[in-house]
Every structure is written in structure tokens, then in C-alpha cells.
Design an enzyme around this catalytic site. Structure first.
Site, PDB file in Angstrom:
ATOM      1  N   GLY A  66       0.870  -1.252  -0.160  1.00 25.19           N
ATOM      2  CA  GLY A  66      -0.042   0.004  -0.140  1.00 25.19           C
ATOM      3  C   GLY A  66       1.078   1.365  -0.089  1.00 25.19           C
ATOM      4  O   GLY A  66       1.909   1.293   0.386  1.00 25.19           O
TER       5      GLY A  66
ATOM      6  N   GLN B 180       3.060  10.114   1.165  1.00 27.98           N
ATOM      7  CA  GLN B 180       4.264   9.380   1.262  1.00 27.98           C
ATOM      8  C   GLN B 180       5.259   9.918   0.107  1.00 27.98           C
ATOM      9  O   GLN B 180       6.368   9.634   0.153  1.00 27.98           O
ATOM     10  CB  GLN B 180       4.112   7.660   1.223  1.00 27.98           C
ATOM     11  CG  GLN B 180       3.313   7.540   2.408  1.00 27.98           C
ATOM     12  CD  GLN B 180       3.460   5.839   2.512  1.00 27.98           C
ATOM     13  OE1 GLN B 180       2.443   5.295   1.971  1.00 27.98           O
ATOM     14  NE2 GLN B 180       4.381   5.111   2.855  1.00 27.98           N
TER      15      GLN B 180
ATOM     16  N   CYS C 164       5.902  -0.354   6.947  1.00 27.45           N
ATOM     17  CA  CYS C 164       5.493   0.943   6.233  1.00 27.45           C
ATOM     18  C   CYS C 164       6.682   1.262   5.184  1.00 27.45           C
ATOM     19  O   CYS C 164       7.717   1.238   5.738  1.00 27.45           O
ATOM     20  CB  CYS C 164       5.134   1.910   6.910  1.00 27.45           C
ATOM     21  SG  CYS C 164       4.822   3.435   6.416  1.00 27.45           S
ATOM     22  N   LEU C 165       6.466   1.629   4.083  1.00 23.17           N
ATOM     23  CA  LEU C 165       7.410   2.160   3.134  1.00 23.17           C
ATOM     24  C   LEU C 165       8.168   3.438   3.640  1.00 23.17           C
ATOM     25  O   LEU C 165       9.379   3.672   3.125  1.00 23.17           O
ATOM     26  CB  LEU C 165       7.144   2.281   1.765  1.00 23.17           C
ATOM     27  CG  LEU C 165       6.477   1.056   0.866  1.00 23.17           C
ATOM     28  CD1 LEU C 165       5.779   1.296  -0.238  1.00 23.17           C
ATOM     29  CD2 LEU C 165       7.637  -0.065   0.622  1.00 23.17           C
TER      30      LEU C 165
ATOM     31  N   HIS D 264      -4.335   1.627   7.824  1.00 19.90           N
ATOM     32  CA  HIS D 264      -2.883   2.177   7.734  1.00 19.90           C
ATOM     33  C   HIS D 264      -2.976   3.516   6.805  1.00 19.90           C
ATOM     34  O   HIS D 264      -2.129   4.423   7.040  1.00 19.90           O
ATOM     35  CB  HIS D 264      -2.037   0.947   7.373  1.00 19.90           C
ATOM     36  CG  HIS D 264      -0.561   1.417   7.439  1.00 19.90           C
ATOM     37  ND1 HIS D 264       0.411   1.095   8.401  1.00 19.90           N
ATOM     38  CD2 HIS D 264       0.043   2.049   6.412  1.00 19.90           C
ATOM     39  CE1 HIS D 264       1.460   1.370   7.839  1.00 19.90           C
ATOM     40  NE2 HIS D 264       1.351   2.375   6.904  1.00 19.90           N
ATOM     41  N   GLU D 265      -3.361   3.035   5.533  1.00 22.01           N
ATOM     42  CA  GLU D 265      -3.042   4.340   4.475  1.00 22.01           C
ATOM     43  C   GLU D 265      -3.871   5.546   4.961  1.00 22.01           C
ATOM     44  O   GLU D 265      -3.643   6.515   4.599  1.00 22.01           O
ATOM     45  CB  GLU D 265      -3.605   3.781   3.125  1.00 22.01           C
ATOM     46  CG  GLU D 265      -2.622   2.462   2.782  1.00 22.01           C
ATOM     47  CD  GLU D 265      -1.059   2.489   2.844  1.00 22.01           C
ATOM     48  OE1 GLU D 265      -0.612   3.653   2.650  1.00 22.01           O
ATOM     49  OE2 GLU D 265      -0.339   1.430   3.122  1.00 22.01           O
TER      50      GLU D 265
ATOM     51  N   HIS E 125      -2.285   7.729   6.969  1.00 21.82           N
ATOM     52  CA  HIS E 125      -1.401   8.570   6.239  1.00 21.82           C
ATOM     53  C   HIS E 125      -1.730   9.961   5.862  1.00 21.82           C
ATOM     54  O   HIS E 125      -1.341  10.906   5.924  1.00 21.82           O
ATOM     55  CB  HIS E 125      -0.717   7.906   4.942  1.00 21.82           C
ATOM     56  CG  HIS E 125       0.429   7.035   5.542  1.00 21.82           C
ATOM     57  ND1 HIS E 125       1.580   7.562   5.872  1.00 21.82           N
ATOM     58  CD2 HIS E 125       0.603   5.644   5.220  1.00 21.82           C
ATOM     59  CE1 HIS E 125       2.365   6.305   6.109  1.00 21.82           C
ATOM     60  NE2 HIS E 125       1.779   5.310   5.376  1.00 21.82           N
TER      61      HIS E 125
HETATM   62  C1  QAP Z   1       1.176  -0.939   4.983  1.00 16.48           C
HETATM   63  O1  QAP Z   1       3.056  -1.228   3.961  1.00 16.48           O
HETATM   64  C2  QAP Z   1       0.811  -2.190   5.903  1.00 16.48           C
HETATM   65  O2  QAP Z   1      10.082  -1.961   5.804  1.00 16.48           O
HETATM   66  C3  QAP Z   1       1.819  -0.957   3.701  1.00 16.48           C
HETATM   67  O3  QAP Z   1      11.821  -2.736   3.989  1.00 16.48           O
HETATM   68  C4  QAP Z   1       1.650  -3.032   5.890  1.00 16.48           C
HETATM   69  O4  QAP Z   1       3.756  -2.085   2.090  1.00 16.48           O
HETATM   70  C5  QAP Z   1      -0.273  -2.401   6.231  1.00 16.48           C
HETATM   71  C6  QAP Z   1       7.880  -2.484   2.892  1.00 16.48           C
HETATM   72  C7  QAP Z   1       1.585  -4.325   6.571  1.00 16.48           C
HETATM   73  C8  QAP Z   1      -0.590  -3.684   6.943  1.00 16.48           C
HETATM   74  C9  QAP Z   1       0.502  -4.356   7.144  1.00 16.48           C
HETATM   75  C10 QAP Z   1       8.291  -2.136   4.435  1.00 16.48           C
HETATM   76  C11 QAP Z   1       8.728  -2.626   2.183  1.00 16.48           C
HETATM   77  C12 QAP Z   1       6.549  -2.432   2.840  1.00 16.48           C
HETATM   78  C13 QAP Z   1       9.523  -2.260   4.707  1.00 16.48           C
HETATM   79  C14 QAP Z   1       4.064  -1.527   3.068  1.00 16.48           C
HETATM   80  C15 QAP Z   1      10.758  -2.459   3.854  1.00 16.48           C
HETATM   81  C16 QAP Z   1       9.912  -2.791   2.538  1.00 16.48           C
HETATM   82  C17 QAP Z   1       5.519  -1.839   3.522  1.00 16.48           C
HETATM   83 CO    CO Z   2       2.530   3.176   5.346  1.00 15.51          CO
END
Ligand code: QAP
Ligand code: CO
Length: 168
Positions: free
Chosen positions: A46, A51, A92-93, A134-135, A138
Site C-alpha cells: 500500500g 508518502q 510501512c514504506l 493504515h493508508e 497517512h
Molecule cells: C502498509 O506497507 C501495511 O520495511 C503497507 O523494508 C503493511 O507496503 C499495512 C515495506 C503491513 C499492513 C500490514 C516495508 C517494504 C512495505 C519495509 C508496506 C521494507 C520494504 C510496506
Molecule cells: Co505506511
């Protein structure tokens, strides 16, 4: 198409409240396409416009295994239904390398518009329900680390500040 730069916590721009989208013109279609490409490039599930330093209420999500089912949520709202809170290991990205458990409502209804401005409603569950909440956070300047203890949040902040000093 373009891959956009992703802001990293504790960048203060991540605290900006995003503005509603009022006109569904070509600039929104381009933003949506670039956000989807950026999300895939970063291996995310997401991404919110906040972001990538665009302060409009636009979110893209793809929770499919094949990563070929992008979903677009513009001006999303969430209605919390009766039910439980469930924990999920969130990442989270904008907080790269860190995952922590966060509890959120399990039963929600999401209302949003697509990139053409058409309204739709969805009753998501599992990862999708977590991800939408979560989004949407943001877009309101909120991050998953805000749900953690100050000690955990500060530890993450210091590590990311150090990593960014080493980068520049
Ligand atoms: C939000 O997050 C989310 O640390 C989206 O090194 C995530 O896409 C909601 C990511 C999990 C619920 C559960 C994170 C990629 C991606 C990192 C993401 C990383 C590489 C996170
Ligand atoms: Co995030």
C-alpha cells in the site's frame, strides 16, 4: 510513468493533512499510475500520496500474491462496525526495516471513489482491512509508529535518522 521518491519517518512532511480530490482529471490519473508503479517498485502492499509528498486524498493498495490487482481509493472514509480489534504486524514504506504489532478494528466499511470519480463501497477483511486503515492514517498525517510506546518510536526514529545521515 515515473517512480516517485518516498518520504522517510521522521520527515515532518509526513504529518501534512491531505486535501480532498475534487476534479478527476489527467493529473490524478497520472498520479495514480505513478503511485502504483512506485508501490510495485518498492515491494509495498500500500502507498498513500502523502508518502510521495503529494497532499491529496489518494491511496493505492495491492494485497494480491501475483501483484497484478491494484486498487485505487480516492477520498476514502471508514465506518467502524461492531466487533473486535485484531493485532497485525505492520510495516510501512516510510519506516523501512521496522515491523511492529498494531491493533485495529476488524470490521469496517470503506467508501471511496475510483480514478474516474465513481463511488464504491467495500467490506474488506484481513490484510486489506488493516492496510486501508493504515493508508487512511497517512492522509491524516498519522503513522503506525504513533500507536507504539514513545520508547519504541524514539528508538526507530533514531535508527532511521542515523541511516539517513549516512546516506547523504
Ligand atoms: C502498509 O506497507 C501495511 O520495511 C503497507 O523494508 C503493511 O507496503 C499495512 C515495506 C503491513 C499492513 C500490514 C516495508 C517494504 C512495505 C519495509 C508496506 C521494507 C520494504 C510496506
Ligand atoms: Co505506511
Amino acid at each position: 510513468m515515473a517512480i516517485l521518491d518516498i518520504l522517510t519517518f521522521p520527515d515532518p512532511r509526513l504529518r501534512t493533512i491531505a486535501e480532498p480530490v475534487e476534479t478527476f482529471d489527467e493529473s490524478i490519473q497520472t498520479l495514480v499510475k505513478d503511485m502504483i508503479e512506485t508501490m510495485y517498485d518498492a515491494n509495498g502492499v500500500g502507498l498513500a500520496a502523502t508518502q510521495v509528498n503529494v497532499h491529496k486524498r489518494v491511496v493505492v493498495i495491492d494485497t494480491s500474491d501475483e501483484r497484478d490487482q491494484p486498487m485505487v481509493f480516492i477520498n476514502p472514509t471508514i465506518e467502524v462496525k461492531e466487533g473486535n480489534q485484531a493485532p497485525y504486524d505492520e510495516g510501512c514504506l516510510s519506516v523501512p526495516g521496522f515491523y511492529e504489532e498494531v491493533e485495529r478494528p476488524e470490521n469496517i466499511i470503506v467508501r471511496a471513489q475510483n480514478e474516474k470519480g465513481e463511488s464504491f463501497e467495500l467490506q474488506p477483511d484481513g490484510l486489506l482491512a488493516v492496510c486501508i486503515q493504515h493508508e487512511l492514517d497517512h492522509l491524516n498525517g498519522k503513522l503506525f509508529v504513533d500507536y507504539l510506546s514513545a520508547m519504541k518510536r524514539n528508538r526507530i526514529r533514531k535508527k532511521l535518522e542515523k541511516a539517513q545521515r549516512l546516506k547523504v
